[in-house]
Design a protein around this motif. Structure first.
Motif, short mmCIF file in Angstrom:
data_model
loop_
_atom_site.label_atom_id
_atom_site.label_comp_id
_atom_site.label_asym_id
_atom_site.label_seq_id
_atom_site.Cartn_x
_atom_site.Cartn_y
_atom_site.Cartn_z
N SER A 1 -5.33 8.59 -3.99
CA SER A 1 -5.68 8.44 -2.73
C SER A 1 -5.80 7.10 -2.10
O SER A 1 -6.22 7.23 -1.91
N THR A 2 -6.42 6.44 -3.11
CA THR A 2 -6.82 5.51 -2.75
C THR A 2 -5.61 4.37 -1.71
O THR A 2 -6.14 3.65 -1.42
N SER A 3 -4.50 4.36 -2.09
CA SER A 3 -3.36 3.44 -1.65
C SER A 3 -3.54 4.12 -0.62
O SER A 3 -3.37 3.36 0.63
N LEU A 4 -3.07 5.14 -0.41
CA LEU A 4 -3.15 6.19 0.93
C LEU A 4 -4.49 5.55 1.81
O LEU A 4 -4.94 5.23 3.50
N LEU A 5 -6.03 5.68 1.74
CA LEU A 5 -6.70 5.85 2.39
C LEU A 5 -7.13 4.25 2.60
O LEU A 5 -7.55 3.39 3.86
N ASN A 6 -6.98 3.03 1.77
CA ASN A 6 -6.61 1.30 2.51
C ASN A 6 -5.67 1.15 3.10
O ASN A 6 -5.88 0.57 4.20
N TRP A 7 -4.20 2.15 3.85
CA TRP A 7 -3.44 1.80 4.35
C TRP A 7 -4.14 3.06 5.82
O TRP A 7 -3.92 2.04 7.09
N LEU A 8 -4.69 3.50 5.96
CA LEU A 8 -6.06 4.30 7.08
C LEU A 8 -6.40 3.17 7.13
O LEU A 8 -6.15 3.40 8.27
N MET B 1 1.06 -1.14 -0.39
CA MET B 1 0.15 0.16 -0.31
C MET B 1 0.59 1.29 0.03
O MET B 1 0.87 2.38 -0.22
N LEU B 2 2.15 1.09 0.78
CA LEU B 2 2.72 2.70 0.63
C LEU B 2 3.67 2.62 -0.29
O LEU B 2 3.80 4.20 -0.57
N PHE B 3 4.39 1.50 -0.90
CA PHE B 3 4.83 1.77 -1.92
C PHE B 3 4.35 1.77 -3.29
O PHE B 3 4.36 2.99 -4.05
N ARG B 4 2.63 1.54 -3.14
CA ARG B 4 2.42 2.37 -4.63
C ARG B 4 1.41 3.77 -3.99
O ARG B 4 1.13 4.22 -4.94
#
Length: 243
Positions: free
Chosen positions: A195-202, A173-176
């Motif tokens: 922001s999709t990756s960020l939301l997934n990580w959050l 997630m963070l790499f993406r």
């Protein structure tokens, strides 16, 4: 590990399709499934993985049930220290997760048309078995069942803007997200996509925070009951047209 039926929905109206200069994983439905479900559904799955990871980590000597990168590090340390009990426990959990990914993939390959309801029903049954194992003080068996469940759950991911949402792959997630930041400046990726990756990580971090609080106030059995109730609620709430 890959899931076999990526499902695509838009995050925002201005989401752009991948270009040749910035290739992203294919999001075309496979296996004949046209099922679609809300983005929040996938984020909830990610949050559940974080919730159970944190609870298991606190309760079972740093064992994770969905974060196999952490377990692999744990395994390497156990091998170096020749800590046989830890080695057996970590290998058991990793093996259960791999088995779950195999089971989930088989279900996706053969029952793609009703994938969501079948997988959620299977998860509910496994959560019930894990609760019984926990009540019987079969700790390792309990954790292995939950890891099996998390492996199966990963087939319910969505590919949104080329990002797998619904999996507990935190490093990915963070790499993406970092990749997307670099490509925004060149107009290869839009901010909603990034922001999709960020939301997934959050979602994962938020779930882990809730799991850490829950395991301090409750026992692991109660955490499993919360997970079971959430899965059952998703079975009831997800509209039939999304199954």
């Amino acid at each position: 590990m890959t899931a076999n039926i990526p499902l695509q929905i838009p995050v925002a109206a201005d989401l752009k399709a991948p270009t040749a200069s910035a290739p992203l994983p294919s999001t075309a439905p496979q296996g004949g499934s046209a099922a679609r479900y809300p983005f929040a559904f996938a984020l909830t799955l990610t949050g559940l993985a974080g919730f159970l990871d944190a609870a298991a980590y606190v309760r079972f000597n740093h064992l994770y049930v969905s974060f196999m990168s952490g377990n692999s590090t744990h395994l390497g340390i156990s091998v170096a220290d020749w800590a046989v009990p830890d080695l057996v426990a970590v290998l058991g959990v990793i093996s259960a997760f791999v088995a779950g990914s195999a089971v989930g993939t088989w279900v996706a390959d053969h029952f793609g048309a009703r994938l969501i309801v079948r997988v959620l029903a299977l998860e509910a049954g496994l959560f019930a078995a894990a609760i019984l194992a926990s009540l019987a003080s079969l700790s390792l068996f309990c954790v292995m069942i939950v890891a099996l469940t998390m492996g199966i759950q990963n087939v319910l991911h969505q590919a949104v803007g080329g990002v797998d949402v619904g999996k507990g792959f935190v490093t990915g997630m963070l790499f993406r997200f970092g990749q997307s930041i670099a490509r925004i400046s060149e107009a290869k990726v839009t901010w909603p996509n990034a922001s999709t990756s960020l939301l997934n990580w959050l979602a994962f971090v938020g779930g882990a925070a809730l799991g850490a609080v829950a395991i301090r106030l409750l026992d692991f059995t109660a955490c499993l009951v919360i997970g079971f109730c959430l899965i059952v609620a998703m079975l009831v709430v997800v509209p039939l047209r999304h199954r």
